[in-house]
Design an enzyme around this catalytic site. Structure first.
Site, PDB file in Angstrom:
ATOM      1  N   LYS A  75     -15.199 -19.700   1.540  1.00 38.57           N
ATOM      2  CA  LYS A  75     -14.274 -19.772   2.777  1.00 38.57           C
ATOM      3  C   LYS A  75     -13.180 -18.806   2.827  1.00 38.57           C
ATOM      4  O   LYS A  75     -12.214 -18.903   2.223  1.00 38.57           O
ATOM      5  CB  LYS A  75     -13.789 -21.301   2.795  1.00 38.57           C
ATOM      6  CG  LYS A  75     -13.733 -21.778   4.168  1.00 38.57           C
ATOM      7  CD  LYS A  75     -12.665 -21.239   4.970  1.00 38.57           C
ATOM      8  CE  LYS A  75     -11.214 -21.297   4.571  1.00 38.57           C
ATOM      9  NZ  LYS A  75     -10.462 -20.601   5.572  1.00 38.57           N
ATOM     10  N   GLU A  85      -8.884 -15.090 -14.360  1.00 41.74           N
ATOM     11  CA  GLU A  85      -9.993 -14.250 -13.635  1.00 41.74           C
ATOM     12  C   GLU A  85     -10.083 -12.884 -14.010  1.00 41.74           C
ATOM     13  O   GLU A  85      -8.982 -12.324 -14.623  1.00 41.74           O
ATOM     14  CB  GLU A  85      -9.480 -14.257 -12.089  1.00 41.74           C
ATOM     15  CG  GLU A  85      -9.543 -15.680 -11.364  1.00 41.74           C
ATOM     16  CD  GLU A  85      -9.354 -15.594  -9.957  1.00 41.74           C
ATOM     17  OE1 GLU A  85      -9.574 -16.673  -9.420  1.00 41.74           O
ATOM     18  OE2 GLU A  85      -8.964 -14.609  -9.512  1.00 41.74           O
ATOM     19  N   CYS A 128       0.474 -11.384  -4.632  1.00 38.21           N
ATOM     20  CA  CYS A 128       0.957 -12.306  -5.598  1.00 38.21           C
ATOM     21  C   CYS A 128       1.614 -11.863  -6.825  1.00 38.21           C
ATOM     22  O   CYS A 128       2.526 -12.900  -7.304  1.00 38.21           O
ATOM     23  CB  CYS A 128      -0.167 -13.264  -6.003  1.00 38.21           C
ATOM     24  SG  CYS A 128      -1.512 -12.648  -6.783  1.00 38.21           S
ATOM     25  N   SER A 168      -1.207 -20.426  -1.896  1.00 41.99           N
ATOM     26  CA  SER A 168       0.049 -20.899  -2.060  1.00 41.99           C
ATOM     27  C   SER A 168       0.130 -21.794  -3.230  1.00 41.99           C
ATOM     28  O   SER A 168      -0.928 -22.632  -3.214  1.00 41.99           O
ATOM     29  CB  SER A 168       0.654 -21.224  -0.895  1.00 41.99           C
ATOM     30  OG  SER A 168       0.125 -22.511  -0.370  1.00 41.99           O
ATOM     31  N   GLU A 221      -5.401 -19.912  -8.662  1.00 44.36           N
ATOM     32  CA  GLU A 221      -4.469 -18.513  -8.638  1.00 44.36           C
ATOM     33  C   GLU A 221      -3.538 -18.679  -7.792  1.00 44.36           C
ATOM     34  O   GLU A 221      -3.649 -18.406  -6.517  1.00 44.36           O
ATOM     35  CB  GLU A 221      -5.143 -17.304  -8.727  1.00 44.36           C
ATOM     36  CG  GLU A 221      -4.425 -15.986  -9.334  1.00 44.36           C
ATOM     37  CD  GLU A 221      -3.681 -15.370  -8.332  1.00 44.36           C
ATOM     38  OE1 GLU A 221      -2.597 -15.689  -8.043  1.00 44.36           O
ATOM     39  OE2 GLU A 221      -4.281 -14.492  -7.382  1.00 44.36           O
ATOM     40  N   ARG A 269     -13.820 -10.795  -7.435  1.00 42.03           N
ATOM     41  CA  ARG A 269     -13.319 -11.391  -8.812  1.00 42.03           C
ATOM     42  C   ARG A 269     -13.844 -12.695  -9.214  1.00 42.03           C
ATOM     43  O   ARG A 269     -14.170 -13.129 -10.358  1.00 42.03           O
ATOM     44  CB  ARG A 269     -11.751 -11.290  -8.653  1.00 42.03           C
ATOM     45  CG  ARG A 269     -11.469 -11.287  -9.991  1.00 42.03           C
ATOM     46  CD  ARG A 269      -9.819 -11.088 -10.210  1.00 42.03           C
ATOM     47  NE  ARG A 269      -8.827 -11.959  -9.444  1.00 42.03           N
ATOM     48  CZ  ARG A 269      -7.662 -11.418  -9.344  1.00 42.03           C
ATOM     49  NH1 ARG A 269      -7.167 -10.576  -9.847  1.00 42.03           N
ATOM     50  NH2 ARG A 269      -6.759 -12.471  -8.599  1.00 42.03           N
ATOM     51  N   ASN A 293      -4.615 -11.316   1.759  1.00 43.30           N
ATOM     52  CA  ASN A 293      -3.813 -10.217   1.547  1.00 43.30           C
ATOM     53  C   ASN A 293      -5.041  -9.229   0.600  1.00 43.30           C
ATOM     54  O   ASN A 293      -4.503  -8.024   0.759  1.00 43.30           O
ATOM     55  CB  ASN A 293      -2.779 -10.497   0.342  1.00 43.30           C
ATOM     56  CG  ASN A 293      -3.057 -11.318  -0.782  1.00 43.30           C
ATOM     57  OD1 ASN A 293      -4.008 -11.921  -0.881  1.00 43.30           O
ATOM     58  ND2 ASN A 293      -2.103 -11.179  -1.730  1.00 43.30           N
TER      59      ASN A 293
END
Length: 503
Positions: free
Chosen positions: A196, A483, A308, A253, A274, A181, A173
């Site tokens: 990845k 973060e 998120c 997720s 996160e 970040r 997203n």
């Protein structure tokens, strides 16, 4: 240039002639400072979510490729951690400058593979680059301590040192911002990384690898290994179990995060997670209604609801409920425009794939079957299978799916509440706690609610929260660590105590 090239690639299907390439459109893995094919020579298709058409095919890395990338990062670690903080700072700032210089091209690439409107994609590139700028500055501020002791012949030194090789797994997203970040912080303190990227959006990560190389980031310090959906579990396992990896950083997720944590526990790796959210957006009777509606639109419909920290449920006090709903419907009709991300008037692009659309449909069907009312939207848009109408539901209750599971789509369910105590209980009932929002003009209430909401990020009379200076992360099952901000380096550092005796 990238958009033109992507169209050429679509027309040429799997053609790989030099005329169908851009210096920023890469389809190989970046390992040890070289562009390489997967050991298996396999590739997978990357498609436009708007049309389903092929953009290009990309190398499909497997477990052995992941191990190779980890070894490359490990081999380069000693040299990178020995570099001065000033030198690491200089290279990160150069990488930042190259992103800004190429922001239009990079933004078109995001819109092509992710679907978000070009204006939002451009904003993401600027936001992503800001993390490299921020952590280039933080690189020179990794301070230790000298601690007084009770013994006159001793001194205590506290050192902060890079943890080592870091595995980074990023989502689709925000394919550029989530990468910088994480990687910006890790590289700033002297770690090396293996990235990845999500299988839906690998092209943005590979373009950033190209710019990292151009900036002079040494070979092996920054590696990118794309993999298909079928190869991702095995690759992820390697990145979480390889003894050479010291830490993992993941955005995605909660379910996937738990799997990665189980893999990582065998070698006791540091983990930054996160994960999912279920953000409440509370509107109290004292709120400035127009500001609340504007904040609701910004919070819910950015990236077509695929963030998120996106609002998952609107909780509106009974005294202003009807007025809020009426203003929301008007604002949605006025301000939201569904279309291809490359069209200037578009504010709502496609969802990432048809599975995402089906999830929204399922939540709407469930809510309607339990008594909810569709006030606007509610169905797929005529533009195609991945486009969905921005939707507002009323008469929503807490037993409906749309209030219990993360939507990740343009669905806004509205619940009515009576008291502050009631709404706090509803908001805190979730087992996740990433972001929460509320609008109020009552100063005492603002303090109470801000402190009582069980989330890591609170927006008070504000619907857009993310900024490089502030820590980003959640509580409960929304993750571990933070973060961005000055705290963003902590997950990539070890604290070492040195005792000087005999003085």
């Amino acid at each position: 240039m990238l958009l033109r090239v992507c169209r050429v690639v679509r027309a040429a299907a799997r053609a790989h002639s030099s005329s169908a390439r851009s210096e920023r459109l890469r389809s190989q893995a970046y390992i040890g400072g070289r562009w390489v094919e997967a050991e298996s020579a396999a590739r997978f298709a990357v498609r436009e979510p708007a049309s389903g058409q092929l953009l290009t095919d990309v190398v499909d890395c497997g477990p052995r490729d992941a191990s190779t990338a980890v070894r490359a990062a490990s081999d380069s670690l000693a040299g990178w951690r020995a570099a001065t903080s000033k030198e690491r700072s200089r290279l990160l700032r150069k990488w930042h400058n190259l992103m800004i210089q190429n922001k239009d091209e990079l933004a078109k690439l995001i819109t092509a593979e992710n679907g978000k409107p070009l204006k939002e994609a451009t904003s993401e590139i600027v936001y992503a680059a800001s993390f490299l700028e921020w952590f280039s500055e933080e690189a020179r501020r990794i301070y230790g301590d000298v601690v007084p002791t009770s013994s006159p012949d001793r001194r205590i030194l506290i050192l902060k040192q890079p943890v080592g090789v870091v595995s980074i797994i990023t989502p689709w997203n925000f394919p550029s911002a989530m990468l910088t970040r994480k990687a910006g912080a890790a590289l700033a303190v002297g770690c090396t990384v293996v990235v990845k990227p999500a299988d839906d959006t690998p092209l943005s990560a590979l373009a950033l690898a190209e710019l990292a190389d151009e900036a002079g980031i040494p070979a092996g310090v920054f590696n990118v290994i794309p993999s298909s959906k079928s190869n991702t579990p095995a690759v992820g396992e390697v990145l979480c179990t390889d003894p050479l990896v010291a830490a993992i950083s993941f955005t995605g997720s909660t379910a996937t995060g738990k799997i990665l944590l189980r893999h990582a526990c065998g070698t006791v790796k540091k983990a930054s997670m996160e994960l999912g959210g279920l953000a409440p957006f509370i509107v109290f009777d004292s709120a400035d209604l127009d500001r609340a509606v504007a904040g609701a639109i910004a919070s819910k419909f950015r990236n077509s609801g695929q963030t998120c920290v996106c609002t998952n449920q609107f909780l509106v006090q009974e005294g202003i409920h009807d007025a809020f709903v009426e203003k929301m419907v008007k604002a949605m009709h006025r301000d939201l425009h569904v279309g291809n991300g490359f069209d200037e008037q578009t504010t709502q692009g496609p969802l990432i794939n048809e599975r995402a659309v089906e999830k929204v449909e399922n939540q709407i069907n469930d809510a309607v079957s339990r008594g909810a009312c569709i006030l606007t939207g509610g169905k797929r848009h005529r533009l195609g299978a991945t486009f969905f109408e921005p939707t507002l539901l009323s008469n929503v209750t807490t037993d409906m799916l749309c209030t219990k599971e993360e939507t990740f789509g343009p669905l806004a369910p509205v619940l009515k509440f009576r008291t502050e105590e009631e709404v706090i209980a509803i908001a805190n009932a979730a087992d996740v706690g990433l972001a929460g929002y509320f609008y109020s003009s009552d100063l005492a209430q603002i303090w109470r609610v801000a402190e009582q909401l069980e989330v890591g990020i609170v927006g008070v009379n504000e619907g857009l929260l993310s900024t490089v200076e502030a820590p980003f992360g959640g509580v409960k099952q929304s993750g571990l660590g933070r973060e961005g901000s000055k705290y963003g380096v902590d997950d990539f550092l070890e604290i070492k105590y040195v005792c000087f005796g005999g003085l």
